[in-house]
Design a protein around this motif. Structure first.
Motif, PDB file in Angstrom:
ATOM      1  N   ARG A  16       0.842  -1.200   0.000  1.00 34.36           N
ATOM      2  CA  ARG A  16       0.000   0.000   0.000  1.00 34.36           C
ATOM      3  C   ARG A  16       0.879   1.254   0.000  1.00 34.36           C
ATOM      4  N   TRP A  17       0.323   2.347  -0.443  1.00 31.62           N
ATOM      5  CA  TRP A  17       1.012   3.633  -0.465  1.00 31.62           C
ATOM      6  C   TRP A  17       2.297   3.575  -1.298  1.00 31.62           C
ATOM      7  N   SER A  18       2.197   2.973  -2.445  1.00 35.04           N
ATOM      8  CA  SER A  18       3.314   2.928  -3.374  1.00 35.04           C
ATOM      9  C   SER A  18       3.285   4.170  -4.260  1.00 35.04           C
ATOM     10  N   ILE A  25      -0.953   8.061  -5.563  1.00 36.37           N
ATOM     11  CA  ILE A  25      -0.824   7.026  -4.531  1.00 36.37           C
ATOM     12  C   ILE A  25      -1.431   5.742  -5.072  1.00 36.37           C
ATOM     13  N   SER A  27      -1.599   1.149  -4.854  1.00 32.06           N
ATOM     14  CA  SER A  27      -1.317  -0.132  -4.221  1.00 32.06           C
ATOM     15  C   SER A  27      -0.704  -1.024  -5.297  1.00 32.06           C
ATOM     16  N   ASP A 124      -8.169   1.834   0.297  1.00 31.59           N
ATOM     17  CA  ASP A 124      -7.458   3.054  -0.073  1.00 31.59           C
ATOM     18  C   ASP A 124      -8.060   3.748  -1.284  1.00 31.59           C
ATOM     19  N   PHE A 127      -7.903   7.511  -1.512  1.00 28.19           N
ATOM     20  CA  PHE A 127      -6.574   8.063  -1.809  1.00 28.19           C
ATOM     21  C   PHE A 127      -6.251   7.935  -3.296  1.00 28.19           C
ATOM     22  N   SER A 131      -5.532  11.456  -5.365  1.00 26.82           N
ATOM     23  CA  SER A 131      -4.174  11.643  -5.893  1.00 26.82           C
ATOM     24  C   SER A 131      -4.055  11.268  -7.369  1.00 26.82           C
TER      25      SER A 131
END
Length: 306
Positions: A16-18, A25, A27, A124, A127, A131
């Motif tokens: 996550r948050w790659s 942002i 996954s 996510d 996000f 983003s």
């Protein structure tokens, strides 16, 4: 007919948050299974589609908890101290990993359904939207599990989640064509233009890869070439110019992303008791700029997601 949400595949990590595998942002879903054997591979735990156990011997304190938990005599003891790890007897049940207090043993890979993966990715989704990010499928070689990958992509599209794939390009076109049409972005590697060098370094010819680069660029407008750049191996002017000429004359890509070599896969090769790793060097900043200039000379964009 099997419910598409219940189609299962082998996954070894969902990161996550790659922020390095596409815009925004993201996954990154890492799938197991790969036909290449790159001598610098960062994820050798992805080669085998089946679950495996990493054994980091430097973390082992000889507490013998793993041996006591193993019911298959895969971890014999002598005087209360574990002697070795007999992989040929291991069934990858994971019992030894669960009891290890130091993380010396780690299970890699689990069978997950499309529904289970999507449930994690949905956490996510806000996000991704804010983003302009999404989900990237990587590996291993994602198209080694073509049916599972296709259903994951379609499930993401139903949720309006942007999708990308990071592929070696070594796959049968018939297994990938439908999925590629649904993807928002395709990252595809070109490791070396010389076929014999490519065989020596990866175990396979580059012919199928270059053919698939052509096919993908004809079908898709959002294609990025990734080059794992290795000092003294593929960073010379001749190789870079051959690649740029091939891309300029035959494709319509967004650009080229250079990925400097790193040695993060070495410890994992040792933990898998595998041979074949070779020590390489990372190109310095001056060399990186030289390669970028060559690419720019061919009016090809240099792309950087850092």
């Amino acid at each position: 007919m099997k419910d598409s949400d219940q189609i299962a595949g082998s996954v070894f990590q969902i990161q996550r948050w790659s922020v390095h595998d596409g815009d925004g942002i993201r996954s990154t879903v890492f799938l197991k299974g790969c036909p290449l054997r790159c001598k610098w591979c960062a994820n050798p735990e992805s080669w085998n589609i089946n679950p495996e156990i990493l054994y980091f011997r430097d973390r082992c304190t000889g507490c013998a908890q793993c041996s006591l938990a193993c019911n298959h005599q895969a971890i014999p003891m002598d005087g209360g101290i574990p002697l070795s790890f007999a992989r040929e007897k291991c069934c990858c049940c994971g019992d030894c990993c669960e009891v290890c207090p130091n993380g010396a043993k780690k299970m890699i890979g689990s069978l997950m359904t499309v529904e289970e993966v999507i449930k994690i990715l949905k956490r996510d989704s806000i996000f991704y939207r804010e983003s302009k990010g999404g989900v990237t499928f990587s590996g291993g070689e994602p198209f080694a599990q073509s049916e599972f990958l296709r259903e994951l992509i379609l499930a993401c599209k139903r949720l309006a989640i942007d999708t990308a794939v990071e592929t070696s390009g070594y796959f049968e076109w018939k297994d990938a064509e439908d999925s590629i049409k649904e993807l928002d972005t395709v990252f595809i590697d070109i490791k070396h233009m010389d076929e014999e060098v490519h065989k020596r370094l990866t175990g396979v010819s580059n012919r199928k890869i270059l053919e698939n680069v052509l096919r993908i660029s004809q079908k898709h407008h959002e294609v990025i070439i990734r080059v794992p750049l290795i000092s003294g191996v593929n960073d010379d002017r001749k190789n870079i110019e051959q690649m740029c000429q091939f891309l300029q004359e035959n494709t319509r890509i967004l650009g080229v992303e250079l990925l400097p070599y790193h040695s993060l896969g070495h410890s994992k090769m040792n933990a898998l008791d595998r041979e074949g790793w070779e020590s390489f060097s990372t190109p310095d900043a001056e060399k990186m700029e030289q390669v970028k200039k060559i690419i720019a000379e061919y009016s090809i964009q240099n792309i950087d997601f850092k």
